[in-house]
Motif scaffolding. Structure first.
Motif, PDB file in Angstrom:
ATOM      1  N   PRO A  81      44.299  40.277  37.315  1.00 27.52           N
ATOM      2  CA  PRO A  81      43.047  40.884  37.785  1.00 27.52           C
ATOM      3  C   PRO A  81      41.803  40.017  37.649  1.00 27.52           C
ATOM      4  O   PRO A  81      40.768  40.346  38.265  1.00 27.52           O
ATOM      5  N   ALA A  82      41.859  38.957  36.873  1.00 31.81           N
ATOM      6  CA  ALA A  82      40.658  38.141  36.683  1.00 31.81           C
ATOM      7  C   ALA A  82      40.926  36.697  37.127  1.00 31.81           C
ATOM      8  O   ALA A  82      41.982  36.136  36.810  1.00 31.81           O
ATOM      9  N   PRO A  83      39.966  36.128  37.872  1.00 32.75           N
ATOM     10  CA  PRO A  83      38.775  36.754  38.435  1.00 32.75           C
ATOM     11  C   PRO A  83      39.141  37.661  39.600  1.00 32.75           C
ATOM     12  O   PRO A  83      40.086  37.386  40.337  1.00 32.75           O
ATOM     13  N   THR A  84      38.392  38.723  39.761  1.00 33.44           N
ATOM     14  CA  THR A  84      38.723  39.721  40.766  1.00 33.44           C
ATOM     15  C   THR A  84      38.456  39.230  42.182  1.00 33.44           C
ATOM     16  O   THR A  84      37.529  38.445  42.423  1.00 33.44           O
ATOM     17  N   LEU A  85      39.259  39.706  43.097  1.00 32.68           N
ATOM     18  CA  LEU A  85      39.046  39.458  44.518  1.00 32.68           C
ATOM     19  C   LEU A  85      37.990  40.385  45.102  1.00 32.68           C
ATOM     20  O   LEU A  85      37.609  40.226  46.262  1.00 32.68           O
ATOM     21  N   TYR A  86      37.499  41.317  44.276  1.00 30.50           N
ATOM     22  CA  TYR A  86      36.563  42.335  44.762  1.00 30.50           C
ATOM     23  C   TYR A  86      35.351  42.430  43.838  1.00 30.50           C
ATOM     24  O   TYR A  86      35.093  43.486  43.236  1.00 30.50           O
ATOM     25  N   PRO A  87      34.601  41.342  43.704  1.00 35.29           N
ATOM     26  CA  PRO A  87      33.468  41.330  42.776  1.00 35.29           C
ATOM     27  C   PRO A  87      32.311  42.192  43.278  1.00 35.29           C
ATOM     28  O   PRO A  87      32.122  42.370  44.483  1.00 35.29           O
ATOM     29  N   GLU A  88      31.543  42.704  42.325  1.00 31.79           N
ATOM     30  CA  GLU A  88      30.324  43.415  42.677  1.00 31.79           C
ATOM     31  C   GLU A  88      29.250  42.401  43.099  1.00 31.79           C
ATOM     32  O   GLU A  88      29.333  41.238  42.724  1.00 31.79           O
ATOM     33  N   PRO A  89      28.255  42.806  43.889  1.00 29.23           N
ATOM     34  CA  PRO A  89      27.939  44.189  44.242  1.00 29.23           C
ATOM     35  C   PRO A  89      28.738  44.756  45.419  1.00 29.23           C
ATOM     36  O   PRO A  89      28.716  45.947  45.667  1.00 29.23           O
ATOM     37  N   LEU A  90      29.464  43.905  46.153  1.00 26.77           N
ATOM     38  CA  LEU A  90      30.186  44.408  47.320  1.00 26.77           C
ATOM     39  C   LEU A  90      31.429  45.178  46.911  1.00 26.77           C
ATOM     40  O   LEU A  90      31.775  46.191  47.524  1.00 26.77           O
ATOM     41  N   GLY A  91      32.109  44.744  45.852  1.00 28.15           N
ATOM     42  CA  GLY A  91      33.275  45.455  45.347  1.00 28.15           C
ATOM     43  C   GLY A  91      34.336  45.666  46.405  1.00 28.15           C
ATOM     44  O   GLY A  91      34.753  44.737  47.106  1.00 28.15           O
ATOM     45  N   ALA A  92      34.758  46.925  46.561  1.00 26.93           N
ATOM     46  CA  ALA A  92      35.793  47.250  47.534  1.00 26.93           C
ATOM     47  C   ALA A  92      35.358  46.964  48.961  1.00 26.93           C
ATOM     48  O   ALA A  92      36.194  46.885  49.869  1.00 26.93           O
ATOM     49  N   GLY A  93      34.051  46.783  49.167  1.00 24.45           N
ATOM     50  CA  GLY A  93      33.561  46.433  50.491  1.00 24.45           C
ATOM     51  C   GLY A  93      34.098  45.107  51.000  1.00 24.45           C
ATOM     52  O   GLY A  93      34.049  44.827  52.203  1.00 24.45           O
ATOM     53  N   HIS A  94      34.625  44.288  50.092  1.00 27.31           N
ATOM     54  CA  HIS A  94      35.264  43.047  50.519  1.00 27.31           C
ATOM     55  C   HIS A  94      36.454  43.330  51.430  1.00 27.31           C
ATOM     56  O   HIS A  94      36.789  42.501  52.284  1.00 27.31           O
ATOM     57  N   ARG A  95      37.109  44.472  51.252  1.00 24.21           N
ATOM     58  CA  ARG A  95      38.245  44.796  52.105  1.00 24.21           C
ATOM     59  C   ARG A  95      37.776  45.007  53.547  1.00 24.21           C
ATOM     60  O   ARG A  95      38.438  44.574  54.502  1.00 24.21           O
ATOM     61  N   GLU A  96      36.649  45.689  53.705  1.00 17.80           N
ATOM     62  CA  GLU A  96      36.114  45.899  55.048  1.00 17.80           C
ATOM     63  C   GLU A  96      35.634  44.583  55.643  1.00 17.80           C
ATOM     64  O   GLU A  96      35.809  44.329  56.842  1.00 17.80           O
ATOM     65  N   LEU A  97      35.012  43.761  54.814  1.00 21.11           N
ATOM     66  CA  LEU A  97      34.566  42.454  55.294  1.00 21.11           C
ATOM     67  C   LEU A  97      35.764  41.619  55.741  1.00 21.11           C
ATOM     68  O   LEU A  97      35.728  40.953  56.782  1.00 21.11           O
ATOM     69  N   ALA A  98      36.836  41.661  54.957  1.00 18.75           N
ATOM     70  CA  ALA A  98      38.044  40.919  55.318  1.00 18.75           C
ATOM     71  C   ALA A  98      38.682  41.489  56.579  1.00 18.75           C
ATOM     72  O   ALA A  98      39.246  40.740  57.397  1.00 18.75           O
ATOM     73  N   LYS A  99      38.605  42.794  56.754  1.00 15.63           N
ATOM     74  CA  LYS A  99      39.202  43.441  57.934  1.00 15.63           C
ATOM     75  C   LYS A  99      38.578  42.905  59.217  1.00 15.63           C
ATOM     76  O   LYS A  99      39.233  42.823  60.255  1.00 15.63           O
ATOM     77  N   GLU A 100      37.293  42.542  59.137  1.00 11.66           N
ATOM     78  CA  GLU A 100      36.611  41.999  60.305  1.00 11.66           C
ATOM     79  C   GLU A 100      37.215  40.673  60.758  1.00 11.66           C
ATOM     80  O   GLU A 100      37.033  40.263  61.903  1.00 11.66           O
ATOM     81  N   ALA A 101      37.926  40.001  59.850  1.00  2.96           N
ATOM     82  CA  ALA A 101      38.547  38.724  60.200  1.00  2.96           C
ATOM     83  C   ALA A 101      39.852  38.917  60.958  1.00  2.96           C
ATOM     84  O   ALA A 101      40.455  37.932  61.402  1.00  2.96           O
ATOM     85  N   GLY A 102      40.314  40.136  61.095  1.00  8.44           N
ATOM     86  CA  GLY A 102      41.541  40.410  61.828  1.00  8.44           C
ATOM     87  C   GLY A 102      41.241  40.851  63.245  1.00  8.44           C
ATOM     88  O   GLY A 102      40.121  40.731  63.745  1.00  8.44           O
TER      89      GLY A 102
END
Length: 292
Positions: A81-102
């Motif tokens: 889990p460290a370092p996390t792939l989902y750091p704050e302040p975006l947190g889980a929003g990284h998943r949505e950001l990554a989704k845009e790359a698909g």
């Protein structure tokens, strides 16, 4: 890290989605087994582990086989889990950001990467993609000019995000979103991203690339299969037999016993004469599940 605890990545060098995983392994500072697989079918050694899934990449941890980048990154995050792939302040929003790359954005990157490549020497590749995904070279080349324009617009959007001086797309620390968008640039530039970006994208790309790929250790497919056979899956059981196939492809379905299905995805248990009992993990996204 040795034996069944070591992550093993089944990939090939030019695979764009494998680059996302390689960067994640680098970000987490992991040593990992590197099994190079063919870029086109057939892939019999990979299928011994997956049961028919032939997309790239596939991650193996012991007798647990993770198909699709979403399942792979979730496994890496859960185990290391460290370092996390989902750091704050975006947190889980990284998943949505990554989704845009698909989706359409990824197709645009493919047009930049492959649109001007000669047919000579690529016949088998295009035949494979046409058979599996309906990607006919002539039709694809006809779409390439507007797709290149769409990709340029996407890069301009990323540059605008970074114009406020933030080091990464989500803030002060890199995350899944950075890895996914770096993959697009890396793939579009055929592995030489620094020659194709400028402005605020250039230092960002260098920072993400500096995460590296961790410590890959060459491994044969036979060795990886032996690791699976000697290990025990983390998930067992299953009362219902199902098949899982991917949307938008003619690739064969994976059949097995459904041992887990929850908000994080689903897991099939299957037996292979070479690999033994394995647990094959999928995300929900992009999968078609049918009861047998």
């Amino acid at each position: 890290m040795t034996g069944s605890d070591q992550p093993i990545l089944h990939h090939y060098e030019a695979s764009p989605w494998a680059e996302v995983v390689r960067l994640a392994l680098g970000m987490k500072g992991l040593s990992w087994g590197s099994v190079i697989i063919p870029s086109i079918c057939p892939k019999p050694d990979l299928e011994a582990l997956t049961g028919g899934y032939v997309r790239t990449p596939v991650l193996q941890i012991g007798a647990d086989i993770y198909c699709d980048t979403l399942a792979i990154l979730a496994a890496l995050e859960a185990r290391w889990p460290a370092p996390t792939l989902y750091p704050e302040p975006l947190g889980a929003g990284h998943r949505e950001l990554a989704k845009e790359a698909g989706g359409a954005t990824f197709v645009a990157a493919v047009a930049v990467a492959l649109g001007d490549l000669p047919m000579e020497g690529m016949e088998s590749f295009w035949e494979d993609r046409a058979r599996r995904f309906g990607l006919e070279r002539g039709q694809f080349l006809a779409m390439a000019p507007p797709l290149r324009s769409a990709f340029a617009a996407h890069l301009a959007r990323l540059e605008a995000m970074l114009a406020d001086g933030r080091p990464y797309l989500g803030g002060d620390a890199p995350g899944h979103g950075d890895l996914a968008h770096m993959m697009l640039i890396w793939f579009a530039a055929r592995g030489s991203p620094f020659e194709t970006v400028s402005g605020s994208l250039a230092p960002w790309a260098r920072r993400v690339a500096a995460l590296g790929h961790g410590r890959p250790e060459p491994m044969t497919a036979a060795d990886a299969i032996a690791v699976a056979r000697a290990a025990t899956p983390t998930v067992t059981g299953g009362q219902v037999r199902v098949s899982v196939r991917q949307e938008g492809t003619s690739d064969p379905a994976v059949e097995g016993w459904l041992a887990r299905e929850d908000m994080n995805g689903l897991t099939l248990i299957r037996h292979d004469p070479r690999a033994g009992d394995v647990a094959v993990h999928f995300p929900h996204e992009g999968q078609v599940v049918e009861r047998l």
